[in-house]
Write a protein that holds these residues in place. Structure first.
Motif, short mmCIF file in Angstrom:
data_model
loop_
_atom_site.label_atom_id
_atom_site.label_comp_id
_atom_site.label_asym_id
_atom_site.label_seq_id
_atom_site.Cartn_x
_atom_site.Cartn_y
_atom_site.Cartn_z
N ASN A 56 27.33 5.40 41.82
CA ASN A 56 27.34 6.81 41.42
C ASN A 56 27.53 6.98 39.92
OD1 ASN A 56 27.93 9.76 42.93
ND2 ASN A 56 27.34 8.05 44.24
N ILE A 57 28.51 6.27 39.35
CA ILE A 57 28.79 6.48 37.92
C ILE A 57 27.62 5.94 37.09
CG2 ILE A 57 30.19 4.38 37.52
CD1 ILE A 57 30.95 7.87 36.06
N MET A 58 27.00 4.88 37.57
CA MET A 58 25.83 4.32 36.87
C MET A 58 24.67 5.33 36.89
SD MET A 58 24.01 0.81 38.09
CE MET A 58 22.26 0.49 37.86
N THR A 59 24.44 5.95 38.03
CA THR A 59 23.36 6.94 38.13
C THR A 59 23.68 8.15 37.25
OG1 THR A 59 22.90 6.21 40.38
CG2 THR A 59 22.00 8.35 39.75
N LEU A 60 24.95 8.56 37.23
CA LEU A 60 25.33 9.71 36.39
C LEU A 60 25.13 9.40 34.91
CD1 LEU A 60 28.51 10.90 38.33
CD2 LEU A 60 26.42 12.24 37.97
N ILE A 61 25.42 8.17 34.51
CA ILE A 61 25.21 7.78 33.11
C ILE A 61 23.71 7.81 32.79
CG2 ILE A 61 25.36 5.83 31.48
CD1 ILE A 61 28.09 5.13 32.84
N MET A 62 22.91 7.23 33.67
CA MET A 62 21.46 7.20 33.42
C MET A 62 20.88 8.62 33.45
SD MET A 62 20.57 3.76 35.60
CE MET A 62 18.82 3.61 35.21
N ASN A 63 21.41 9.45 34.34
CA ASN A 63 20.95 10.83 34.49
C ASN A 63 21.18 11.66 33.22
OD1 ASN A 63 22.11 13.75 35.31
ND2 ASN A 63 20.36 13.22 36.61
N PHE A 97 20.77 10.69 30.26
CA PHE A 97 19.68 10.40 29.31
C PHE A 97 18.32 10.77 29.87
CE2 PHE A 97 23.12 7.46 28.18
CZ PHE A 97 23.27 7.77 26.84
N ASP A 98 18.18 10.75 31.20
CA ASP A 98 16.89 11.03 31.82
C ASP A 98 17.12 11.55 33.24
OD1 ASP A 98 14.38 10.94 33.00
OD2 ASP A 98 13.78 9.12 31.96
N ALA A 99 16.69 12.80 33.46
CA ALA A 99 16.99 13.49 34.73
C ALA A 99 16.30 12.86 35.95
CB ALA A 99 16.60 14.96 34.61
N GLN A 100 15.34 11.95 35.71
CA GLN A 100 14.70 11.33 36.89
C GLN A 100 15.69 10.43 37.65
OE1 GLN A 100 12.04 7.78 36.52
NE2 GLN A 100 11.94 8.39 34.37
N TYR A 101 16.80 10.05 37.00
CA TYR A 101 17.81 9.24 37.69
C TYR A 101 18.77 10.20 38.37
CZ TYR A 101 15.39 5.86 34.96
OH TYR A 101 14.36 5.13 34.42
N ASP A 102 18.48 10.48 39.61
CA ASP A 102 19.18 11.54 40.34
C ASP A 102 19.68 11.03 41.68
OD1 ASP A 102 16.83 11.17 41.70
OD2 ASP A 102 16.03 13.17 41.33
#
Ligand code: 2PG
Length: 190
Positions: A141-148, A150-155
């Motif tokens: 979850n925290i990894m996806t939130l970090i990526m999100n 920078f780029d909303a496709q990581y959701d």
């Protein structure tokens, strides 16, 4: 152009218990952690950083050893806290927090709050190791939130596809994300 590479490593398989801090990898998890080390063996890592949770530390221990680096523990790269109690309906709750970024249950973290502390930690790492190769042992979850951030496709959908373990390499020019490359491939799927 000076590039910074950050490999975000979602920990390998761990049998779920409420002991977030200490529970370690399963037998399969340890096997897959070796594959993580192999996949990252070509990377001349300048720093190996990890969430304080054992399953994340154990996943990057091999790569730390190969690079002769001590693992730097960063509390703010721990998994987001969904609820302080064991939740009876994990699925409903995880959908809710991703549908509404400010939603939280008492004592838990909303997506906004968890993303804010994850990003603060991540940006500090980016500036401290500017131009370097960094490995971060962390969580889905925290990894996806970090990526999100920078780029909303990581959701939420992206999070649902993340296997344990998984590795994504993010390349930055200063603080701009310029490339994302999945390192954990189909061949390694367990
Ligand atoms: O707790 C775990 O073992 C799992 C839950 O799905 O992963 P993470 O730490 O990435 O949330």
């Amino acid at each position: 152009m000076i590039l910074t590479n950050v490999c975000l490593v979602r920990h390998a398989h761990s049998v779920y218990t409420t002991d977030e801090l200490d529970r370690g990898l399963s037998k399969q998890g340890f096997k897959d952690a070796e594959k993580v080390s192999d996949l990252l063996s070509g990377l001349d890592a300048d720093a190996i950083i990890s969430s304080p949770y054992n399953r994340a530390i154990q996943t990057v221990q091999g790569i730390a050893k190969k690079n002769k680096k001590a693992i730097i523990i960063n509390e703010d790269l721990r998994e987001r806290l969904l609820s302080p109690e064991k939740t009876a309906d994990f699925n409903r709750l995880i959908h809710k927090v991703w549908e509404n970024p400010s939603f939280y249950v008492e004592g838990g973290e909303s997506n906004e709050v968890a993303q804010r502390r994850g990003i603060a930690a991540f940006q500090t790492v980016l500036s401290n190791f500017h131009g370097g190769n960094i490995v971060i042992g962390t969580h889905g979850n925290i990894m996806t939130l970090i990526m999100n951030y920078f780029d909303a496709q990581y959701d939420f959908k992206f999070w649902q596809t993340l296997s344990m373990p998984n590795i994504y390499q993010l390349t930055f020019d200063q603080d701009q994300l310029i490339n994302v490359h999945r390192i954990w491939g189909d061949r390694e799927q367990s």
